[in-house]
Each structure stands twice: as structure tokens, then as C-alpha cells.
Design a protein around this motif. Structure first.
Motif, short mmCIF file in Angstrom:
data_model
loop_
_atom_site.label_atom_id
_atom_site.label_comp_id
_atom_site.label_asym_id
_atom_site.label_seq_id
_atom_site.Cartn_x
_atom_site.Cartn_y
_atom_site.Cartn_z
N GLU A 34 -4.32 -8.48 -4.90
CA GLU A 34 -2.97 -9.04 -4.87
C GLU A 34 -1.91 -8.09 -5.45
O GLU A 34 -0.72 -8.26 -5.21
N ALA A 37 -0.05 -3.99 -2.96
CA ALA A 37 1.25 -3.64 -2.37
C ALA A 37 2.20 -3.06 -3.43
O ALA A 37 2.86 -2.04 -3.19
N THR A 40 0.90 0.42 -4.53
CA THR A 40 1.12 1.41 -3.47
C THR A 40 2.59 1.83 -3.43
O THR A 40 2.90 3.01 -3.28
N GLU A 41 3.47 0.87 -3.62
CA GLU A 41 4.91 1.18 -3.66
C GLU A 41 5.23 2.06 -4.86
O GLU A 41 5.99 3.02 -4.77
#
Length: 78
Positions: A34, A37, A40-41
Motif C-alpha cells: 500500500e 506508489a 516510487t514517487e
């Protein structure tokens, strides 16, 4: 900053790794699914806008010089 990055990854129980080589760069993210994202950003931001604080560069420079000197004393390396 390095401290902010550590605090964020610690709060998520995650880690980000960037290992530069002569011809490549290895990127590593470990986190819960979860949080992927967001991590990764964050990694993309680190890659696009790196900071190179003088103190950290000097520390890495010293470590590199020490590794070279140790290699010169190691018959397997020579």
C-alpha cells in the motif's frame, strides 16, 4: 534532505536504496504494497532532483579512498 528522507522511510517501515556504478545505477525500494506508489514517487523525486551536501560527498570520498588503499594492500585485489 537526507534526514527527512530517513524519517519518512522509517515512519513507513520502508527503505530506498540507490547504488551507483560505473555504467549503471541500481534502485531499490522495500515497502508494504500500500506504500509502493508513495515510495516510487519519492524515489523518482530523489532521482530527478538529487542533492549533494558537501559533508556527505566528503564522507563518501574518504570511504572511497580508504577502499582503494585497502585494495592496494590486498594481494587478491592487486
Amino acid at each position: 534532505s537526507f534526514t527527512e528522507l530517513n524519517e519518512l522511510t522509517d515512519s513507513l517501515g520502508a527503505s530506498i536504496g540507490v547504488e551507483p556504478g560505473r555504467l549503471s545505477v541500481d534502485l531499490r525500494v522495500r515497502c508494504l504494497a500500500e506504500d509502493f506508489a508513495a515510495l516510487t514517487e519519492l524515489l523518482a523525486d530523489v532521482i530527478r532532483r538529487p542533492s549533494f551536501p558537501a559533508g556527505e560527498l566528503e564522507k563518501v570520498r574518504g570511504q572511497t579512498i580508504t577502499a582503494i588503499m585497502q585494495g592496494d594492500q590486498d594481494t587478491r585485489t592487486v
